[in-house]
Design an enzyme around this catalytic site. Structure first.
Site, mmCIF file in Angstrom:
data_model
loop_
_atom_site.group_PDB
_atom_site.id
_atom_site.type_symbol
_atom_site.label_atom_id
_atom_site.label_comp_id
_atom_site.label_asym_id
_atom_site.label_seq_id
_atom_site.Cartn_x
_atom_site.Cartn_y
_atom_site.Cartn_z
ATOM 1 N N SER A 116 0.672 -1.150 0.205
ATOM 2 C CA SER A 116 0.013 0.040 0.057
ATOM 3 C C SER A 116 0.780 1.286 -0.098
ATOM 4 O O SER A 116 0.440 2.423 -0.269
ATOM 5 C CB SER A 116 -1.099 0.039 1.031
ATOM 6 O OG SER A 116 -0.122 -0.099 2.386
ATOM 7 N N ASP A 122 -2.266 8.631 7.634
ATOM 8 C CA ASP A 122 -3.204 7.788 8.239
ATOM 9 C C ASP A 122 -2.621 6.998 9.369
ATOM 10 O O ASP A 122 -1.189 7.203 9.558
ATOM 11 C CB ASP A 122 -4.116 7.052 7.242
ATOM 12 C CG ASP A 122 -3.317 6.241 6.537
ATOM 13 O OD1 ASP A 122 -2.117 5.570 6.881
ATOM 14 O OD2 ASP A 122 -3.952 5.494 5.582
ATOM 15 N N HIS A 178 0.278 5.060 6.807
ATOM 16 C CA HIS A 178 1.162 5.674 5.611
ATOM 17 C C HIS A 178 1.460 7.042 5.666
ATOM 18 O O HIS A 178 0.838 7.954 6.251
ATOM 19 C CB HIS A 178 0.115 5.367 4.408
ATOM 20 C CG HIS A 178 -0.380 4.098 4.290
ATOM 21 N ND1 HIS A 178 -1.676 3.755 4.758
ATOM 22 C CD2 HIS A 178 0.122 3.097 3.890
ATOM 23 C CE1 HIS A 178 -1.929 2.415 4.447
ATOM 24 N NE2 HIS A 178 -0.786 1.741 3.886
#
Length: 373
Positions: A41, A338, A341
């Protein structure tokens, strides 16, 4: 008749010249090559949008600062560009690598770069199973194998081989999930940890990664950048669930990352010696991110612990970013977007170090030097 022949020749010459100009424009456009991006991600640009998965970022306010989409979510797990996007721009590439699963990832588009990364994905096929669906590294390499055959069709075998080996950079950002969403996963990982020591698990990881990199090498990849695992014990999620103080990180998570990283560096040095013509560049993401976290104020941040977008606990680190999350107004002042990340502001610092930075963060050369090899 002579006049007719003259006109036919003139038209033919005009068409040939226009085709040559068109080919020059395409070739000029590809002058700085392509990025083929693999990983999780941290660099996913939207593949998970096309999967039935619990790991998704195609919801607001993700992408709020991504200019190319007008601030709409694209599936990137950050407020703006990923490290992969920024690196491509800094290297002079004219387009972002297109997500492999996107409908427009066809034809000449693939020559500008393809992104195979997937939120929740890891080196091991079992990593991220909590999310139901994700693309593991094995699957990502399988997909590149398909792309590789398409490039042969577009350019012809000889030109395709040159383009892949000389003009393309293969970027691999993977490993964090193998710890966070596999070996260290609460409850689900207890069986693994009883049966497999940290050393044995890391052995397994590196053995699989070596196979995956070797497969890419056999498909003519020659220029690689491999990121090590960052300080995963310092992300807001880990700090929140372990109820740590602002200046503390989860010791076990960071210790495992450092064990893996030391052996990854040795493995890449060995592969540089043994795989003829290949260059494996090692990105010391752990030390680079730790530097930003430790000295965040020096880089213009106000916090390196609290997520800008999230909910739960003192660091907003439990519930992922989504429409009901609280969101900070000063997004470029937060190291973390977040619970997991980095923000675009942090990604810019990391990416620029990789492109032309210090040997302690990127070795044996930086990415501009790798591109120009």
């Amino acid at each position: 008749m002579a006049m007719t022949t003259y006109y036919v020749l003139a038209v033919l010459l005009l068409v040939i010249n226009l085709m040559a100009l068109s080919n020059c424009a395409i070739d000029d456009d590809l002058e700085f090559g392509a990025s083929y991006i693999f990983g999780d991600s941290l660099v996913d640009a939207g593949n998970n949008n096309y999967l039935r998965t619990l790991s998704k970022a195609d919801i607001v306010p993700n992408g709020i600062d991504f200019k190319a989409s007008g601030g709409n979510p694209t599936g990137r797990y950050t407020n703006g560009r990923t490290i992969g996007d920024i690196v491509g721009e800094e290297l002079g590439q004219t387009r972002y690598a297109t997500p492999y699963l996107a409908p427009n990832c066809t034809g000449r588009t693939i020559l500008y770069g393809v992104n195979y990364a997937s939120g929740g994905g890891g080196i091991m096929n079992g990593t991220g199973r909590i999310f139901v669906n994700r693309l593991s590294m094995d699957i990502q390499v399988d997909y590149f194998n398909i792309t590789r055959k398409e490039i042969d069709k577009l350019l012809g075998e000889s030109k395709a081989r040159d383009y892949i080996s000389k003009k393309s950079i293969f970027s691999i950002t993977v490993g964090s999930n193998d710890f966070l969403n596999n070996y260290l996963l609460p409850v689900l990982s207890i069986g693994t940890r009883i049966n497999e020591s940290p050393d044995a698990f890391i052995d397994d990881l590196l053995s699989h990664l070596k196979e995956q990199l070797t497969r890419l090498y056999k498909l003519d990849a020659r220029k690689f950048i491999i990121g090590n695992v960052g300080p995963i014990g310092c992300i807001p999620y880990q700090k929140t669930i372990n109820q740590l103080k602002e200046n503390e990180c989860v010791e076990l998570a960071n210790k495992l990352a450092l064990q893996y990283n030391a052996r990854l560096k040795d493995m890449l040095a060995e592969m540089n010696k043994n795989l003829e013509g290949a260059t494996f560049v090692h990105a010391n993401v752990y030390d680079l991110v730790m530097e930003v976290i430790t000295n965040y104020d020096k880089y213009g941040f106000v916090t390196a612990t609290k997520a800008c977008c999230g909910n739960g606990g003192q660091f907003a680190g439990i519930i992922p970013c989504g429409p009901t999350s609280s969101m900070c107004s000063d997004r470029d002042k937060h190291v973390f977007w977040d619970p997991y990340h980095p923000s675009e502001a942090a990604n810019i610092i990391i990416a620029k170090q990789l492109v032309e930075g210090d040997p302690k963060y990127i070795s044996p050369m930086n990415l501009k030097q790798l591109r120009d090899l």
